[in-house]
Write a protein that holds these residues in place. Structure first.
Motif, PDB file in Angstrom:
ATOM      1  N   ASP A 258       0.785  -1.020   0.027  1.00  0.00           N
ATOM      2  CA  ASP A 258       0.059  -0.055   0.036  1.00  0.00           C
ATOM      3  C   ASP A 258       0.972   1.228  -0.184  1.00  0.00           C
ATOM      4  O   ASP A 258       0.302   2.548   0.149  1.00  0.00           O
ATOM      5  CB  ASP A 258      -0.864   0.178   1.034  1.00  0.00           C
ATOM      6  CG  ASP A 258      -0.258  -0.317   2.381  1.00  0.00           C
ATOM      7  OD1 ASP A 258       0.973  -0.628   2.585  1.00  0.00           O
ATOM      8  OD2 ASP A 258      -0.881   0.262   3.532  1.00  0.00           O
ATOM      9  N   TRP A 259       2.139   1.251  -0.116  1.00  0.00           N
ATOM     10  CA  TRP A 259       3.135   2.246  -0.135  1.00  0.00           C
ATOM     11  C   TRP A 259       2.607   2.942  -1.412  1.00  0.00           C
ATOM     12  O   TRP A 259       2.204   2.435  -2.442  1.00  0.00           O
ATOM     13  CB  TRP A 259       4.481   2.055  -0.181  1.00  0.00           C
ATOM     14  CG  TRP A 259       4.978   1.678   1.212  1.00  0.00           C
ATOM     15  CD1 TRP A 259       4.188   0.895   2.306  1.00  0.00           C
ATOM     16  CD2 TRP A 259       6.425   1.868   1.761  1.00  0.00           C
ATOM     17  NE1 TRP A 259       4.921   0.559   3.489  1.00  0.00           N
ATOM     18  CE2 TRP A 259       6.205   1.293   2.932  1.00  0.00           C
ATOM     19  CE3 TRP A 259       7.518   2.099   1.483  1.00  0.00           C
ATOM     20  CZ2 TRP A 259       7.287   1.344   4.109  1.00  0.00           C
ATOM     21  CZ3 TRP A 259       8.408   2.475   2.109  1.00  0.00           C
ATOM     22  CH2 TRP A 259       8.519   1.976   3.508  1.00  0.00           C
ATOM     23  N   ILE A 260       2.932   4.613  -1.582  1.00  0.00           N
ATOM     24  CA  ILE A 260       2.831   5.174  -2.774  1.00  0.00           C
ATOM     25  C   ILE A 260       3.993   5.429  -3.746  1.00  0.00           C
ATOM     26  O   ILE A 260       4.991   5.388  -3.254  1.00  0.00           O
ATOM     27  CB  ILE A 260       2.337   6.556  -2.361  1.00  0.00           C
ATOM     28  CG1 ILE A 260       1.195   6.478  -1.357  1.00  0.00           C
ATOM     29  CG2 ILE A 260       1.977   7.324  -3.587  1.00  0.00           C
ATOM     30  CD1 ILE A 260      -0.047   5.489  -1.816  1.00  0.00           C
ATOM     31  N   VAL A 261       3.786   4.936  -4.790  1.00  0.00           N
ATOM     32  CA  VAL A 261       4.622   5.235  -6.086  1.00  0.00           C
ATOM     33  C   VAL A 261       4.666   6.646  -6.514  1.00  0.00           C
ATOM     34  O   VAL A 261       3.569   7.164  -6.911  1.00  0.00           O
ATOM     35  CB  VAL A 261       4.520   4.409  -7.343  1.00  0.00           C
ATOM     36  CG1 VAL A 261       5.667   4.442  -8.294  1.00  0.00           C
ATOM     37  CG2 VAL A 261       4.613   2.687  -6.587  1.00  0.00           C
ATOM     38  N   TRP A 262       5.779   7.433  -6.742  1.00  0.00           N
ATOM     39  CA  TRP A 262       5.865   8.774  -7.157  1.00  0.00           C
ATOM     40  C   TRP A 262       6.251   8.844  -8.413  1.00  0.00           C
ATOM     41  O   TRP A 262       5.993   9.664  -9.270  1.00  0.00           O
ATOM     42  CB  TRP A 262       6.507   9.747  -6.358  1.00  0.00           C
ATOM     43  CG  TRP A 262       5.862   9.859  -4.565  1.00  0.00           C
ATOM     44  CD1 TRP A 262       6.380   9.423  -3.591  1.00  0.00           C
ATOM     45  CD2 TRP A 262       4.646  10.174  -4.422  1.00  0.00           C
ATOM     46  NE1 TRP A 262       5.546   9.364  -2.629  1.00  0.00           N
ATOM     47  CE2 TRP A 262       4.408   9.989  -2.961  1.00  0.00           C
ATOM     48  CE3 TRP A 262       3.634  11.172  -5.169  1.00  0.00           C
ATOM     49  CZ2 TRP A 262       3.166  10.361  -2.265  1.00  0.00           C
ATOM     50  CZ3 TRP A 262       2.431  11.303  -4.501  1.00  0.00           C
ATOM     51  CH2 TRP A 262       2.348  11.235  -3.010  1.00  0.00           C
ATOM     52  N   ASP A 263       7.130   7.862  -8.888  1.00  0.00           N
ATOM     53  CA  ASP A 263       7.710   7.987 -10.202  1.00  0.00           C
ATOM     54  C   ASP A 263       8.381   6.515 -10.353  1.00  0.00           C
ATOM     55  O   ASP A 263       8.669   5.842  -9.497  1.00  0.00           O
ATOM     56  CB  ASP A 263       8.553   8.846 -10.508  1.00  0.00           C
ATOM     57  CG  ASP A 263       8.808   9.419 -12.165  1.00  0.00           C
ATOM     58  OD1 ASP A 263       8.364   8.527 -12.758  1.00  0.00           O
ATOM     59  OD2 ASP A 263       9.353  10.354 -12.277  1.00  0.00           O
ATOM     60  N   ALA A 264       8.747   6.072 -11.559  1.00  0.00           N
ATOM     61  CA  ALA A 264       9.568   4.935 -12.011  1.00  0.00           C
ATOM     62  C   ALA A 264      10.694   5.221 -12.920  1.00  0.00           C
ATOM     63  O   ALA A 264      10.495   6.156 -13.868  1.00  0.00           O
ATOM     64  CB  ALA A 264       8.743   3.832 -12.411  1.00  0.00           C
TER      65      ALA A 264
END
Length: 299
Positions: A258-264
């Motif tokens: 459930d952690w949040i992705v800000w970019d890849a």
């Protein structure tokens, strides 16, 4: 997998008051996580690094034979060694890199032989950053006239490794200060890229898929569907999302679904790095707002 090399190349004044922006990723390649999460999560006392704005720029390659110095009326006009050939042409020093895997000292030797102070480091980069200047801690300075730094691949559109295809660097003939250039080359199998850029742009590893502000589980599933491995870069957003901190000691923490992705970002061949945080904040901390539209195409 953690890597802390290269941090010293960023000056204090480059970091002052900066903790956000896409260029801050010039430090990301120094702190990487590629190992499976440990079963128990433990936190150490915080040791935050505020990320700063990196200097942007460009790239190069060449052809040469043993050390050769050609002198002109006003001093040396060309030099060649096993790694590089450099010559004066139309007011510019034009350098072609013969061996992109050579000892960096050989590049510096060639530039200094013709009287210019250039430190050139050639490092593994994502395919679309090969030949590009990846930024560094010093800028190009000239005595009079505009600063000139041009990097690229010649002939235009060729592939490095093909016969006659070279990385090329051009600097002003009047360069009087010190220039630092960090140039991207093709990565060897298994090498981690030292360049940064979003993996969601056209032609990228996750092209057509929007990753920002989505749960880790969703983005990881898509990456694995594409046959990609996933590693993480853990950040700690500032309050409200205006910038972020980076703690080297936190990079081995297990990342939750459930952690949040800000970019890849491209990490290595077949490996994508997700920039994540445990906390969701109102603004994307990498950009200080929504990720730019041109980088967010996809569903």
């Amino acid at each position: 997998m953690n890597e802390l090399q290269g941090l010293a190349r960023v000056r204090d004044e480059d970091l002052a008051g900066r903790s956000t922006g896409p260029a801050a990723r010039a430090l990301f390649d120094a702190i990487l996580t590629a190992e499976p999460p440990s079963p128990a999560r433990t936190r150490r006392p915080r040791r935050r690094l505020l990320l700063g704005l990196a200097v942007a720029a460009a790239f190069t390659s060449a052809l040469v034979v043993g050390p050769t110095l050609v002198a002109g009326q006003h001093g040396a006009t060309s030099y060649a060694n096993a790694a590089m050939h450099i010559e004066l042409r139309d007011g510019l020093w034009v350098a072609r890199v013969k061996d992109p895997h050579a000892d960096w000292a050989l590049y510096e030797e060639a530039f200094r032989a013709v009287g210019v102070d250039v430190t050139l480091e050639i490092v593994p980069a994502a395919p679309d950053h090969v030949g590009h200047h990846l930024g560094g801690g010093r800028s190009v300075m000239t005595s009079g006239g505009p600063n000139t730094l041009v990097t690229g691949i010649e002939p235009d559109g060729c592939l490095i490794g093909e016969e006659g295809c070279h990385l090329v660097i051009k600097v002003d003939e009047n360069l009087s200060g010190r220039a630092y250039i960090r140039l991207g080359r093709a990565a060897k199998p298994g090498e981690v890229y030292k360049s940064h850029g979003t993996a969601t742009k056209a032609g990228g590893m996750l092209s057509g898929f929007r990753v920002d502000e989505r749960p880790v589980s969703v983005v990881r599933k898509e990456a694995e569907r594409r046959g990609l491995q996933v590693v993480y870069q853990i950040i700690e957003p500032n309050r409200g999302g205006q910038g972020f901190g980076l703690d080297p000691d936190d990079q081995s923490l297990p990342v939750g679904d459930d952690w949040i992705v800000w970019d890849a970002e491209p990490h290595a061949d077949g490996v994508v790095r997700l920039i994540v945080s445990e906390e969701r904040v109102p603004l994307n901390p990498l950009y200080g707002g929504p990720k730019p539209r041109e980088l967010t195409s996809g569903r």
